[in-house]
Write a protein that holds these residues in place. Sequence first.
Motif, PDB file in Angstrom:
ATOM      1  N   THR A   1      11.902 -14.518   6.502  1.00  0.00           N
ATOM      2  CA  THR A   1      10.494 -14.748   6.819  1.00  0.00           C
ATOM      3  C   THR A   1       9.853 -13.392   7.063  1.00  0.00           C
ATOM      4  OG1 THR A   1      11.030 -16.869   7.840  1.00  0.00           O
ATOM      5  CG2 THR A   1       8.870 -15.954   8.312  1.00  0.00           C
ATOM      6  N   ILE A   2       8.686 -13.178   6.465  1.00  0.00           N
ATOM      7  CA  ILE A   2       8.068 -11.851   6.449  1.00  0.00           C
ATOM      8  C   ILE A   2       6.596 -11.953   6.807  1.00  0.00           C
ATOM      9  CG2 ILE A   2       7.505  -9.873   4.965  1.00  0.00           C
ATOM     10  CD1 ILE A   2       9.962 -11.183   3.193  1.00  0.00           C
ATOM     11  N   ASP A   3       6.136 -11.039   7.662  1.00  0.00           N
ATOM     12  CA  ASP A   3       4.706 -10.899   7.944  1.00  0.00           C
ATOM     13  C   ASP A   3       4.163  -9.756   7.103  1.00  0.00           C
ATOM     14  OD1 ASP A   3       4.446 -12.951   9.802  1.00  0.00           O
ATOM     15  OD2 ASP A   3       5.085 -11.681  11.460  1.00  0.00           O
ATOM     16  N   GLY A   4       3.544 -10.091   5.978  1.00  0.00           N
ATOM     17  CA  GLY A   4       2.983  -9.068   5.109  1.00  0.00           C
ATOM     18  C   GLY A   4       1.583  -8.665   5.526  1.00  0.00           C
ATOM     19  N   MET A   5       1.019  -7.724   4.795  1.00  0.00           N
ATOM     20  CA  MET A   5      -0.352  -7.300   5.061  1.00  0.00           C
ATOM     21  C   MET A   5      -1.301  -8.485   4.845  1.00  0.00           C
ATOM     22  SD  MET A   5      -0.643  -3.443   3.495  1.00  0.00           S
ATOM     23  CE  MET A   5      -2.301  -3.279   4.194  1.00  0.00           C
ATOM     24  N   GLY A   6      -2.377  -8.489   5.629  1.00  0.00           N
ATOM     25  CA  GLY A   6      -3.328  -9.589   5.555  1.00  0.00           C
ATOM     26  C   GLY A   6      -3.099 -10.642   6.607  1.00  0.00           C
ATOM     27  N   GLY A   7      -2.098 -10.424   7.486  1.00  0.00           N
ATOM     28  CA  GLY A   7      -1.797 -11.397   8.516  1.00  0.00           C
ATOM     29  C   GLY A   7      -2.455 -11.073   9.846  1.00  0.00           C
TER      30      GLY A   7
ATOM     31  N   ASP B   1       3.868  -8.757  -0.862  1.00  0.00           N
ATOM     32  CA  ASP B   1       4.635  -8.011   0.148  1.00  0.00           C
ATOM     33  C   ASP B   1       6.012  -8.630   0.370  1.00  0.00           C
ATOM     34  OD1 ASP B   1       3.045  -5.852   0.743  1.00  0.00           O
ATOM     35  OD2 ASP B   1       1.932  -6.868   2.318  1.00  0.00           O
ATOM     36  N   HIS B   2       6.125  -9.943   0.206  1.00  0.00           N
ATOM     37  CA  HIS B   2       7.421 -10.600   0.359  1.00  0.00           C
ATOM     38  C   HIS B   2       8.387 -10.123  -0.727  1.00  0.00           C
ATOM     39  CE1 HIS B   2       5.685 -14.261   2.754  1.00  0.00           C
ATOM     40  NE2 HIS B   2       5.017 -13.149   3.003  1.00  0.00           N
ATOM     41  N   VAL B   3       7.888 -10.051  -1.960  1.00  0.00           N
ATOM     42  CA  VAL B   3       8.725  -9.588  -3.069  1.00  0.00           C
ATOM     43  C   VAL B   3       9.242  -8.176  -2.785  1.00  0.00           C
ATOM     44  CG1 VAL B   3       8.738  -8.959  -5.519  1.00  0.00           C
ATOM     45  CG2 VAL B   3       7.572 -11.047  -4.768  1.00  0.00           C
ATOM     46  N   LEU B   4       8.339  -7.309  -2.318  1.00  0.00           N
ATOM     47  CA  LEU B   4       8.732  -5.929  -2.027  1.00  0.00           C
ATOM     48  C   LEU B   4       9.739  -5.866  -0.886  1.00  0.00           C
ATOM     49  CD1 LEU B   4       5.200  -4.266  -2.281  1.00  0.00           C
ATOM     50  CD2 LEU B   4       7.076  -4.054  -3.922  1.00  0.00           C
ATOM     51  N   ALA B   5       9.490  -6.636   0.166  1.00  0.00           N
ATOM     52  CA  ALA B   5      10.379  -6.608   1.334  1.00  0.00           C
ATOM     53  C   ALA B   5      11.761  -7.146   0.991  1.00  0.00           C
ATOM     54  CB  ALA B   5       9.761  -7.407   2.479  1.00  0.00           C
ATOM     55  N   ILE B   6      11.812  -8.245   0.242  1.00  0.00           N
ATOM     56  CA  ILE B   6      13.104  -8.825  -0.135  1.00  0.00           C
ATOM     57  C   ILE B   6      13.872  -7.864  -1.037  1.00  0.00           C
ATOM     58  CG2 ILE B   6      14.183 -10.687  -1.451  1.00  0.00           C
ATOM     59  CD1 ILE B   6      11.870 -12.509  -0.440  1.00  0.00           C
TER      60      ILE B   6
ATOM     61  N   SER C   1       0.768 -15.090  12.221  1.00  0.00           N
ATOM     62  CA  SER C   1       1.939 -14.279  11.879  1.00  0.00           C
ATOM     63  C   SER C   1       3.145 -15.193  12.076  1.00  0.00           C
ATOM     64  CB  SER C   1       2.038 -13.028  12.760  1.00  0.00           C
ATOM     65  OG  SER C   1       2.114 -13.377  14.123  1.00  0.00           O
ATOM     66  N   THR C   2       3.883 -15.409  11.007  1.00  0.00           N
ATOM     67  CA  THR C   2       4.888 -16.474  10.974  1.00  0.00           C
ATOM     68  C   THR C   2       6.270 -16.023  11.396  1.00  0.00           C
ATOM     69  OG1 THR C   2       3.647 -17.529   9.193  1.00  0.00           O
ATOM     70  CG2 THR C   2       5.919 -18.228   9.475  1.00  0.00           C
ATOM     71  N   THR C   3       6.599 -14.762  11.179  1.00  0.00           N
ATOM     72  CA  THR C   3       7.936 -14.292  11.516  1.00  0.00           C
ATOM     73  C   THR C   3       8.216 -14.506  13.000  1.00  0.00           C
ATOM     74  OG1 THR C   3       7.856 -12.627   9.779  1.00  0.00           O
ATOM     75  CG2 THR C   3       9.438 -12.273  11.538  1.00  0.00           C
ATOM     76  N   PRO C   4       9.332 -15.143  13.365  1.00  0.00           N
ATOM     77  CA  PRO C   4       9.633 -15.372  14.777  1.00  0.00           C
ATOM     78  C   PRO C   4       9.731 -14.058  15.555  1.00  0.00           C
ATOM     79  CG  PRO C   4      11.082 -16.665  13.369  1.00  0.00           C
ATOM     80  CD  PRO C   4      10.355 -15.720  12.477  1.00  0.00           C
TER      81      PRO C   4
ATOM     82  N   ASP D   1       0.819  -1.213   0.000  1.00  0.00           N
ATOM     83  CA  ASP D   1       0.000   0.000   0.000  1.00  0.00           C
ATOM     84  C   ASP D   1       0.853   1.263   0.000  1.00  0.00           C
ATOM     85  OD1 ASP D   1       1.005   0.045   2.555  1.00  0.00           O
ATOM     86  OD2 ASP D   1      -0.944   0.205   3.560  1.00  0.00           O
ATOM     87  N   GLY D   2       2.173   1.109   0.072  1.00  0.00           N
ATOM     88  CA  GLY D   2       3.091   2.231   0.005  1.00  0.00           C
ATOM     89  C   GLY D   2       3.256   3.008   1.289  1.00  0.00           C
ATOM     90  N   LYS D   3       2.646   2.551   2.388  1.00  0.00           N
ATOM     91  CA  LYS D   3       2.727   3.314   3.633  1.00  0.00           C
ATOM     92  C   LYS D   3       2.872   2.468   4.897  1.00  0.00           C
ATOM     93  CE  LYS D   3      -2.327   3.667   3.886  1.00  0.00           C
ATOM     94  NZ  LYS D   3      -3.505   4.578   3.954  1.00  0.00           N
ATOM     95  N   THR D   4       2.406   1.239   4.854  1.00  0.00           N
ATOM     96  CA  THR D   4       2.393   0.414   6.067  1.00  0.00           C
ATOM     97  C   THR D   4       3.728  -0.283   6.266  1.00  0.00           C
ATOM     98  OG1 THR D   4       0.015   0.018   5.829  1.00  0.00           O
ATOM     99  CG2 THR D   4       1.237  -1.495   7.245  1.00  0.00           C
ATOM    100  N   ASP D   5       4.248  -0.218   7.489  1.00  0.00           N
ATOM    101  CA  ASP D   5       5.461  -0.952   7.831  1.00  0.00           C
ATOM    102  C   ASP D   5       5.123  -2.426   8.025  1.00  0.00           C
ATOM    103  OD1 ASP D   5       7.149   1.231   7.760  1.00  0.00           O
ATOM    104  OD2 ASP D   5       7.015   1.626   9.915  1.00  0.00           O
ATOM    105  N   ILE D   6       5.917  -3.277   7.404  1.00  0.00           N
ATOM    106  CA  ILE D   6       5.806  -4.712   7.646  1.00  0.00           C
ATOM    107  C   ILE D   6       7.137  -5.206   8.195  1.00  0.00           C
ATOM    108  CG2 ILE D   6       3.970  -5.194   5.996  1.00  0.00           C
ATOM    109  CD1 ILE D   6       6.068  -5.995   3.956  1.00  0.00           C
ATOM    110  N   TYR D   7       7.087  -6.349   8.886  1.00  0.00           N
ATOM    111  CA  TYR D   7       8.218  -6.790   9.685  1.00  0.00           C
ATOM    112  C   TYR D   7       8.686  -8.168   9.238  1.00  0.00           C
ATOM    113  CZ  TYR D   7       7.216  -2.837  12.669  1.00  0.00           C
ATOM    114  OH  TYR D   7       7.039  -1.556  13.137  1.00  0.00           O
ATOM    115  N   GLY D   8      10.001  -8.334   9.218  1.00  0.00           N
ATOM    116  CA  GLY D   8      10.585  -9.601   8.837  1.00  0.00           C
ATOM    117  C   GLY D   8      11.863  -9.872   9.596  1.00  0.00           C
TER     118      GLY D   8
END
Length: 760
Positions: free
Chosen positions: A565-571, A592-597, A539-542, A505-512
Amino acid sequence: MNLPIQSLPILLFIYILNGFSQPLHAQITKESYDRAAYFLTENIQKQVYHLEVIPNWIDGSKGFVHSTNTKEGKRFFKTNTSTFETSEAFDHIILARLLQTKTGESIDQANLPIERVNLVNGKVVTFQWKNQNWTWNLESGAIDSIPMSERNEMESFSPDRKWKAFSRNYNLFIKNLTTGEETPLSTDGRKDFEYASFWGWSDMIYGENGERPNHFMVTWSPDSKKIFTQIVDLRIAEKMYLLDWSKDEKFRPELLSYYRGSPGDSTVVKYIPVIFDLEKKTEKKLPELTSPHFIGINLRWSDDSKMLSGFHIQRGYKEYHLIELDAQKGEIRKIVSESSPTHVNRDNIFRRLKNGQFILSSEKTGWNQLYLIDWNSGKEINPITPGNFVVNKLSHLDEEKGVVYFEASGKESGRNPYFNHLYRVNLDGTNLELLTQENAYHEIHISPDGKLAVDNYSTVNQPTQSILLELETGKHLQKISEADISILKRKGYKSPVPFTATAKDGKTDIYGVYFLPTTFSSKKKYPIIDYSYSGPHTSTTPKTFKAGLLGHQQPMAELGFVVVTIDGMGGFGRSKAFSDASYRNLGDGTTDHVLAITQLASKNSFLDLTKVGIFGHSAGGYDAGRAMLLHPDFYKVGVASAGDHDFRMEKAWWPEMYMGYPVGDFYHEQSNITNAANLKGHLLLAHGGKDENVNPSATFKLAENLIKAGKDFDLFIWPSRDHSFGRPPGDYFTKKRWDYFIEHLLGEKPIRHLQIDFGN
């Protein structure tokens, strides 16, 4: 070709330049596999001491016993919460000798096989082993055991112990325990219309018309005069099938069948609630509360035995009702109702109070919060925890003082929004207080009397601290232990590295989190492997040190990869809007994984963005397959095990809740099967031949469509396995998954037929 001698230095210089421009990898050797195997769960957990403290409380909060791994092996410790002293609970060598003498079995004092250990008056050790309850008197040295009383799951005794309920020929009976007289409460039960039963999650029928496993379920009223139960209606339900090819003694496959509704199916197992009045000898069916078995309805008796109450969830999970049922009249009162255009939470926090009020969680503001509500009117009295954060658990309630202790995440600014913290607040919503100050994930275990708590707090790169807390204030009373990772450090272990990225979405922080091999060098280029399991239920990211250590990622990294491992939007675990990003859109989880990587690689030159792979199991298996088909130019290699590749073929509840009900075109559009022609890279499909959780039919259909599209792929079927294979402890498929990435992503040659030490 013969070259002039003067040309050799130039040629050597060219080779050196080419060498530095290519990824540098050591050849895969047995030592490579040994490093990976070292980090498999059963192996690595023996290399970390005092990883956590899970208390078994003694007499309210006077003390507790816990077990952990130490330099001497598995040890049991006792903590005195008055003196704040922790010591070994008993002499492990003596107990091993006593057990060996008593049973004749060889007992390893460094790994005592006992469970549920406790202390009575500091003098008697109690534990369970080999289906026996054991007592060891520390003063006299006497050790004795008696068989554990095995409860007959096919009968239930009334609270006054005057009656026994049981089933016979699909009907419900009661037996007068004084006279021995048996009385049928129902008479119209028959095969496929069965009283006082339920359908078990993994119930398997051998053959087409075999008998399903027996089950029994009744709930007695407190006055022992009524029974609430249900009829299991299988009359129009359709089965799914499996073939078991794995039996050594059979030369034909064995047909297995089971009932499991798929999204949109009307031909599903249904539960019809029913109430029996023993005194009036009446039966009252409640067809208006009929539910598919994958939703069901669980009602509880009131203390006066006049009412039943519980949650009734509509199919599609778009609304629920907290209801009260008059057991005599059969009348239903809706106390609270909630609806959503996407889905409502099916696991609500709920607690009734003695004063005619109750606590209920709701996401109606966009965040999971607690509310105080009047039972009789259903009107909200006040929010208990208002705010833009997520309440995860009601941990303890002090009703006399009007104080609620709860766990929540996302409230503390500047911290990882998934970090769990403990709070206290008054029932009227005032005086909200943070009790766990550390910037970490807190795992809380509160004593039965609500006076103390054990707090295990950590992050993926901060070893666990285990602290005894005073619950009311959060004051640290004692540091019980700290995880000792000195062995790992000597091995070159590098903790996983947390990172953030910007979502689609261009604004939300996601964590990995990303994982590095112990042989890591910043001068090398490493292929990237994405470990995925996405969806609004998880949410899978440890988040904790333990979760970062005991997983798939580190063993895979040891082979020469960087694993992310990434927790994208929708989790799960953040706002309702964050979770709803995947509603009717589960197929977009890896974008979101593609963008984060990509963002991560732009900041770390050791990441090779031209070599990215992905693997996952179950819902993660769908992710891996979907990623290879949705982002075929990004993901070059995928391993999809036990994947639910088309949600129309899945068990009904999960897709109906998170993908939508009724079934629409979006199911078809996001099916891996219908998108098979998009494959470009290397894909390994794997499934257990006896997987009743995610039926292998979807993997077979995906394989068929890949064949029709002329695509090259690999297929592995483990005939004897169900849904459980390729887990963190390791098994045959673990090496197969490793080898697939070694060959196709790392570009090395795997060692065939190598036996791996899985430690189990």
